[in-house]
Enzyme design. Structure first.
Site, mmCIF file in Angstrom:
data_model
loop_
_atom_site.group_PDB
_atom_site.id
_atom_site.type_symbol
_atom_site.label_atom_id
_atom_site.label_comp_id
_atom_site.label_asym_id
_atom_site.label_seq_id
_atom_site.Cartn_x
_atom_site.Cartn_y
_atom_site.Cartn_z
ATOM 1 N N LYS A 180 28.256 -104.606 52.466
ATOM 2 C CA LYS A 180 28.164 -105.142 51.100
ATOM 3 C C LYS A 180 28.903 -106.487 51.140
ATOM 4 C CE LYS A 180 26.903 -104.625 46.766
ATOM 5 N NZ LYS A 180 25.502 -104.685 46.358
ATOM 6 N N ASP A 241 24.311 -88.410 54.718
ATOM 7 C CA ASP A 241 23.894 -87.241 53.925
ATOM 8 C C ASP A 241 22.515 -87.495 53.331
ATOM 9 O OD1 ASP A 241 26.354 -85.985 54.404
ATOM 10 O OD2 ASP A 241 26.489 -85.233 52.346
#
Ligand code: NAD
Length: 341
Positions: A180, A241
């Protein structure tokens, strides 16, 4: 790429076995039972860690456990531990192990499986920095304010990105660096700068840069477009995940924590208190973690046989735990995998 050693005949592998808590106690013994059904030799030492140990010793992983693991075992098969909330002084057991054993690379593959809810054509690996970043839990409080510190160092970034480039070289030579850096200009700026510099040493690898929000969206829309992804600790935790969800869920997702001298293999899932004690946890993630450990030992023949046995049980779809729509018990799934070996 997580295979480093060459297997020799009659090797005995010295394993640390840490079931942990919750379903860790149900799936890790099943993975060991499966390993023991191969012709390989294992010498297992079981260690208790986690909250019960913390209550007795003041540490979730006492130093003597780490010393014994380091000195007398080559690798660890780990289940999961429950991290109780709000306990003063308690540190997550798995975080403690990753730091103490310097297991800097967390490797999380996600590959299409013969299941209705698995995307087709997915074969990716998330390489997650495992020792620093927001996930390392460096926090402090000021009046009415809580702060988490995100440390990114050149040293840790260099070794994880290098690991990812080496892995990309062994696969399809595509690497996606996820940051980011547009917002966290210093910390992810450094991560990206290191990746760009290292890219010069790997001209054959096509390196793409993505912001984590775009990467997360692309992962659900075009998961087939990824091969190796490298990212910082918390982003890797979340994206892996998500990737596990794309190919069948947490009951199937294995991972490896690799260091220079030691490695720990575990399912991606946690202790699952909602199903613990019922005997219905899916053992496949732990079994695939054991498969990754055999790859690490250079036992690729047995590693492939285990993977094929899991795939054949999934394909037949007769013996599955409830998370996959079946009604079988943990032990029955292991029995079916052992029969298919
Ligand atoms: P979880 O992974 O334990 O469970 C999430 C959901 O997935 C639950 O509904 C659970 O029943 C299901 N699930 C997970 N593994 C499964 C399996 N093998 N078979 C069938 N269903 C399965 O995540 P959580 O509930 O957020 O966390 C529970 C505890 O585990 C927390 O204390 C957390 O801190 C801890 N945790 C530990 C580790 C670790 O030790 N490495 C990792 C993740 C979470």
């Amino acid at each position: 790429m997580w295979n480093f050693s060459e297997a020799t005949a009659m090797t005995t592998y010295n394993l640390a076995v840490i079931p942990g808590s919750g379903i860790g106690h149900e799936v890790v013994p099943e993975a060991i039972r499966l390993l023991e059904s191969t012709s390989l030799n294992f010498d297992c030492q079981t260690f208790e860690i986690g909250y019960e140990v913390f209550k007795k010793t003041g540490s979730s992983v006492p130093d003597k456990v780490i010393k014994k693991m380091r000195n007398s075992t080559q690798a660890c098969l780990f289940g999961a531990t429950t991290t109780p909330l709000g306990i003063q002084g308690y540190k997550s057991a798995i975080l403690t192990l990753r730091k103490a054993l310097d297991l800097y690379a967390n490797i999380r593959p996600a590959k299409s499986l013969p299941l209705k809810n698995s995307f087709e054509g997915v074969d990716l690996v998330i390489v997650r920095e495992n020792t620093e970043g927001l996930y390392s839990g460096m926090e402090f409080e000021l009046p009415d304010t809580a702060c988490s510190v995100r440390v990114i160092t050149r040293k840790a970034t260099e070794r994880i990105v290098k690991y990812a480039f080496e892995l990309a070289m062994k696969r399809s030579k595509m690497l996606t660096v996820v940051t980011k850096a547009n917002i966290m200009r210093k910390s992810d700026g450094l991560f990206l700068e290191v990746a760009r510099n290292l890219a010069k040493d790997y001209p054959e690898v096509e390196m793409k840069e993505l912001l984590v929000d775009v990467a997360a969206m692309n992962l659900v829309m075009h998961p087939q477009s990824y091969d190796v992804i490298v990212t910082s600790n918390l982003f890797g935790d979340i994206l892996s995940d998500e990737a596990a969800g794309l190919v069948g869920g947490l009951g199937l997702a294995p991972s490896a924590n690799i260091g220079s001298n030691y490695a720990l293999f575990e399912p991606v899932h946690g202790s699952a208190p909602d199903i613990a004690g019922k005997g219905i946890a899916n053992p496949m993630a732990a079994i695939m973690a054991a498969k990754m450990m055999l790859d690490y030992f250079g036992e690729t023949n047995w590693a492939n046989r285990i993977e094929n046995a899991v795939l054949s049980v999934l394909e037949k779809a007769k013996v599955l735990t409830p998370d996959l729509g079946g009604s079988s018990l943990t032990t029955q799934v292991t029995d079916a995998i052992i029969d298919a070996l």
